[in-house]
Design a protein around this motif. Structure first.
Motif, PDB file in Angstrom:
ATOM      1  N   LEU A 265      -0.394  -5.482  49.510  1.00 39.85           N
ATOM      2  CA  LEU A 265      -1.181  -6.593  48.995  1.00 39.85           C
ATOM      3  C   LEU A 265      -2.144  -6.049  47.942  1.00 39.85           C
ATOM      4  O   LEU A 265      -2.698  -4.956  48.117  1.00 39.85           O
ATOM      5  N   MET A 266      -2.372  -6.780  46.869  1.00 41.69           N
ATOM      6  CA  MET A 266      -3.204  -6.290  45.773  1.00 41.69           C
ATOM      7  C   MET A 266      -4.424  -7.178  45.571  1.00 41.69           C
ATOM      8  O   MET A 266      -4.311  -8.409  45.559  1.00 41.69           O
ATOM      9  N   LEU A 267      -5.575  -6.550  45.400  1.00 38.33           N
ATOM     10  CA  LEU A 267      -6.800  -7.246  45.032  1.00 38.33           C
ATOM     11  C   LEU A 267      -7.199  -6.774  43.638  1.00 38.33           C
ATOM     12  O   LEU A 267      -7.270  -5.572  43.388  1.00 38.33           O
ATOM     13  N   GLY A 268      -7.449  -7.705  42.746  1.00 36.54           N
ATOM     14  CA  GLY A 268      -7.847  -7.341  41.388  1.00 36.54           C
ATOM     15  C   GLY A 268      -9.353  -7.420  41.206  1.00 36.54           C
ATOM     16  O   GLY A 268     -10.063  -8.093  41.945  1.00 36.54           O
ATOM     17  N   PHE A 269      -9.854  -6.704  40.196  1.00 37.84           N
ATOM     18  CA  PHE A 269     -11.280  -6.768  39.886  1.00 37.84           C
ATOM     19  C   PHE A 269     -11.467  -6.594  38.384  1.00 37.84           C
ATOM     20  O   PHE A 269     -10.569  -6.135  37.672  1.00 37.84           O
ATOM     21  N   THR A 270     -12.641  -6.970  37.904  1.00 40.00           N
ATOM     22  CA  THR A 270     -12.988  -6.764  36.500  1.00 40.00           C
ATOM     23  C   THR A 270     -14.150  -5.782  36.423  1.00 40.00           C
ATOM     24  O   THR A 270     -15.001  -5.755  37.319  1.00 40.00           O
ATOM     25  N   PRO A 271     -14.225  -4.970  35.382  1.00 39.99           N
ATOM     26  CA  PRO A 271     -15.296  -3.966  35.285  1.00 39.99           C
ATOM     27  C   PRO A 271     -16.705  -4.549  35.385  1.00 39.99           C
ATOM     28  O   PRO A 271     -17.597  -3.916  35.940  1.00 39.99           O
ATOM     29  N   LYS A 272     -16.920  -5.769  34.885  1.00 41.15           N
ATOM     30  CA  LYS A 272     -18.254  -6.364  34.931  1.00 41.15           C
ATOM     31  C   LYS A 272     -18.756  -6.531  36.351  1.00 41.15           C
ATOM     32  O   LYS A 272     -19.956  -6.438  36.614  1.00 41.15           O
ATOM     33  N   GLN A 273     -17.846  -6.810  37.279  1.00 43.31           N
ATOM     34  CA  GLN A 273     -18.257  -7.009  38.672  1.00 43.31           C
ATOM     35  C   GLN A 273     -18.861  -5.755  39.278  1.00 43.31           C
ATOM     36  O   GLN A 273     -19.775  -5.836  40.104  1.00 43.31           O
TER      37      GLN A 273
END
Length: 260
Positions: free
Chosen positions: A117-125
């Motif tokens: 399962l994959m969780l994505g994120f953005t650098p700003k977070q």
């Protein structure tokens, strides 16, 4: 009359209190009481829990993710973090769960044909670590609750609230209370590219759940208050004192097993 005069202020109504107590008992019964007893800790947004130095945003995100996953008791779950839009087609329904689902001895697997399962994120977070931890925790709690075959009190309609409660049950109540209204949009499910969350429990409800966790884990009130935002401390103290007075009369066997 005197008993009422000296009773602590109630920060939530009686029906909500009962739902939280019943749902916490449901979590104990479904998500490994031994992990709660022996491994769970009150996780604080400090260097003690998230130590070390990193050289990049990606490295920081992955370090936070690994620590959070371990504290949640989900270190054995096939879940990974990715800084791009997740492409995995694996779903929560593809997971195979054994008798033990949290902790070092958890039995959680996928067939060889499935990727994690994959969780994505953005650098700003990642620039706001406490918010990022809360988002990861809600995603993990969402996966755990959704994979469970027994619905929480109130049924399907109360799944969002149960997910927030389970995050507190895992030990993240301080971080959840501090970030209750930081995010707008998104949800606590897997494959959420933004890793944002929308609070399903109000601040008072989260504080009540946090206080319950602290009392069951014998965590002194004074060791918690300083880590909460200043406007939350009074309500936390009220909830703590209220539960402290009433917990011994609880009729929930799961809660009594921890109190005794």
């Amino acid at each position: 009359m005197l008993a009422k005069l000296f009773s602590p202020k109630e920060i939530i109504d009686e029906n909500t209190q009962n739902w939280i107590l019943d749902t916490f008992a449901w979590a104990i019964e479904n998500f490994d009481i031994n992990v709660l007893k022996n491994d769970a800790r009150l996780i604080l947004p400090t260097n003690e829990f998230y130590p070390g130095t990193v050289s990049s945003i990606d490295e920081m995100a992955r370090a936070i993710f690994v620590n959070t996953k371990n504290y949640a008791g989900m270190q054995k779950w096939p879940i990974e973090l990715i800084s791009t839009v997740p492409t995995s087609t694996t779903t929560i329904e593809d997971l195979v769960l054994g008798a033990t689902i949290r902790g070092d001895h958890a039995e959680v697997s996928l067939s060889p044909d499935n990727s994690p399962l994959m969780l994505g994120f953005t650098p700003k977070q990642v620039n706001q670590p406490q918010d990022f931890i809360a988002a990861i925790t809600q995603a993990l709690a969402g996966i755990l609750v959704t994979s469970n075959k027994v619905l929480p009190p109130g049924g399907q309609a109360y799944l969002p609230q149960a997910i927030d409660l389970v995050a507190c049950f895992m030990g993240f109540g301080v971080i959840f209370a501090n970030t209750a209204y930081q995010f707008r949009g998104g949800c606590g499910s897997c494959n959420n590219a933004s890793l944002n969350r929308q609070a399903a429990l109000t601040e008072p409800e989260t504080l009540y759940t946090l206080a319950l966790f602290c009392l069951l884990k014998k965590q002194a009130m004074k060791t918690v208050k300083g880590h909460l935002k200043s406007h939350l401390r009074k309500d936390f103290a009220s909830a703590y004192k209220s539960i402290e007075q009433s917990l011994s009369s609880s009729t929930q066997p799961a809660l009594l097993a921890l109190v005794s």
